[in-house]
Design an enzyme around this catalytic site. Structure first.
Site, PDB file in Angstrom:
ATOM      1  N   SER A  44      13.008  17.168   8.444  1.00 39.35           N
ATOM      2  CA  SER A  44      14.394  16.841   8.098  1.00 39.35           C
ATOM      3  C   SER A  44      15.270  18.082   8.051  1.00 39.35           C
ATOM      4  O   SER A  44      16.504  17.982   8.148  1.00 39.35           O
ATOM      5  CB  SER A  44      14.450  16.112   6.744  1.00 39.35           C
ATOM      6  OG  SER A  44      13.964  16.951   5.704  1.00 39.35           O
ATOM      7  N   SER A 173       2.002  29.042   5.712  1.00 41.62           N
ATOM      8  CA  SER A 173       1.726  29.641   4.413  1.00 41.62           C
ATOM      9  C   SER A 173       2.962  30.425   3.999  1.00 41.62           C
ATOM     10  O   SER A 173       4.084  29.925   4.079  1.00 41.62           O
ATOM     11  CB  SER A 173       0.469  30.517   4.492  1.00 41.62           C
ATOM     12  OG  SER A 173       0.219  31.154   3.264  1.00 41.62           O
ATOM     13  N   TYR A 187       3.821  28.488  -6.711  1.00 38.42           N
ATOM     14  CA  TYR A 187       3.935  28.537  -5.254  1.00 38.42           C
ATOM     15  C   TYR A 187       2.860  29.433  -4.649  1.00 38.42           C
ATOM     16  O   TYR A 187       2.155  29.039  -3.710  1.00 38.42           O
ATOM     17  CB  TYR A 187       5.326  29.033  -4.872  1.00 38.42           C
ATOM     18  CG  TYR A 187       5.588  29.055  -3.381  1.00 38.42           C
ATOM     19  CD1 TYR A 187       5.691  27.861  -2.672  1.00 38.42           C
ATOM     20  CD2 TYR A 187       5.730  30.245  -2.688  1.00 38.42           C
ATOM     21  CE1 TYR A 187       5.936  27.863  -1.301  1.00 38.42           C
ATOM     22  CE2 TYR A 187       5.976  30.265  -1.337  1.00 38.42           C
ATOM     23  CZ  TYR A 187       6.077  29.069  -0.648  1.00 38.42           C
ATOM     24  OH  TYR A 187       6.317  29.079   0.706  1.00 38.42           O
ATOM     25  N   LYS A 191      -0.208  28.477  -2.066  1.00 38.03           N
ATOM     26  CA  LYS A 191      -0.315  29.093  -0.750  1.00 38.03           C
ATOM     27  C   LYS A 191      -1.579  29.943  -0.619  1.00 38.03           C
ATOM     28  O   LYS A 191      -2.123  30.075   0.483  1.00 38.03           O
ATOM     29  CB  LYS A 191       0.938  29.917  -0.450  1.00 38.03           C
ATOM     30  CG  LYS A 191       2.199  29.077  -0.264  1.00 38.03           C
ATOM     31  CD  LYS A 191       2.057  28.095   0.897  1.00 38.03           C
ATOM     32  CE  LYS A 191       3.341  27.350   1.173  1.00 38.03           C
ATOM     33  NZ  LYS A 191       3.199  26.381   2.301  1.00 38.03           N
TER      34      LYS A 191
END
Length: 332
Positions: A44, A173, A187, A191
């Site tokens: 999107s 990543s 976060y 990752k």
């Protein structure tokens, strides 16, 4: 000479202008992806949206997936595909749903007439703040999207790729998948998990002729920041007074997060098109020659030394063992 940038790709409507409008010499440097099929999550906006159009304009058949259809972004992409005769099919896929992942991949394979060539795991979320501030709602969302979502889609495409003995899985990543920054929430943790999962998968898929590549972008101005701001503010509203008092500056910054507007590249910021361009280059490479990791950013790459030491350590640890041929195939 004109170069590919997000600015000159953006049309007034918010869609991207045709790559064919670039000078022939510059366009010729982009890889030909004719005959390849891509399934991309999170198209999107951001890297996913730019990539869907870039790969299609280079001849690929693209299955652009996004959640919550119908939505304006899907109609924009469909209209662009019709107007410019691009092989882009928009499918609904929420990486949080086993059922939706299985259905979207099955439909893409049906329309493609067989297994997919490339999976780009791009959908992700960023939620800022100190680790203690992250309740289980935020923690589950981060890992369910950034880690479990990658596993869901990989497991959906792999049976077909294994049968055909070829394929490429690209996992997005981050620099923060190798280095850690305070106030970054979970976060980095998610990752780091992507990095480990991807590297192990790369070794295990060597006998099946399937490559896995980890893309490590630095900071780019994409619309993912809109969700970051939304999720971070929602978490900030749930932070207890005790936790807020323990981390006053970090919690205060959670309220001030700002995202890039659609099509905006603030002055001095790098161009997001660099990430899908790197993916296109890697997809065009011969199987078995692709790098395990590609750092993408024009500025500092703090993970580079970590990647070097990690490679040497893996080879020293496993290179002469029973899995040595797989490890050497991936790392050499």
């Amino acid at each position: 000479m004109t170069t590919i940038t997000r600015r000159n790709l953006l049309a007034a409507s918010g869609t991207l202008a045709a790559l064919s409008a670039l000078p022939a010499a510059r366009a010729a440097t982009l890889p030909d992806l004719s005959g390849k099929s891509f399934l991309i999550t999170g198209t999107s906006s951001g890297f996913g949206r730019i990539g869907a159009e870039l790969y299609a304009r280079r001849g690929a058949r693209v299955f652009a997936t996004m959640r919550n259809l119908p939505r304006p972004e899907a109609e924009e992409l469909r209209r662009l595909a019709r107007d410019e005769k691009l092989a882009i099919t928009v499918l609904e896929l929420d990486v949080l749903s086993d059922e939706m992942v299985a259905r979207a991949v099955a439909e893409a394979e049906r329309l493609n007439g067989g297994p997919l060539d490339v999976l780009v795991n791009n959908a992700g979320v960023v939620i800022g703040g100190p680790v203690e501030a992250h309740d289980l709602e935020a923690t589950r969302l981060a890992f369910d999207t950034n880690v479990f979502g990658y596993q869901r889609t990989a497991r959906a495409v792999l049976p077909g790729m294994r049968r055909r003995k070829s394929g490429l899985i690209v996992n997005i990543s981050s620099q923060q998948g190798r280095v850690v920054m305070p106030a970054g929430g979970l976060y980095s943790a998610s990752k780091f998990a992507v990095e480990a999962m991807s590297e192990q998968l790369a070794y295990e898929l060597v006998p099946h002729g399937i490559d896995v590549v980890i893309i490590e972008p630095g900071g780019y101005p994409t619309e993912v920041g809109q969700n970051r701001a939304k999720y971070t503010q929602a978490l900030r509203d749930r932070v207890t007074a005790d936790v807020a008092g323990a981390y006053p500056e970090m919690v205060e910054r959670m309220k001030a997060m700002r995202s890039a507007r659609k099509g905006e590249i603030p002055p001095g910021m790098p161009d997001p098109v660099e990430v899908p361009t790197a993916i296109a280059e890697i997809a065009a490479m011969a199987p078995g020659t692709r790098p395990l990791r590609r750092a993408v950013h024009p500025g500092p790459k703090p993970q580079a030394e970590i990647n070097r030491v990690s490679r040497e350590s893996q080879l020293a640890w496993l290179g002469d063992g029973p899995y040595g041929p797989w490890v050497k195939d991936v790392l050499d």
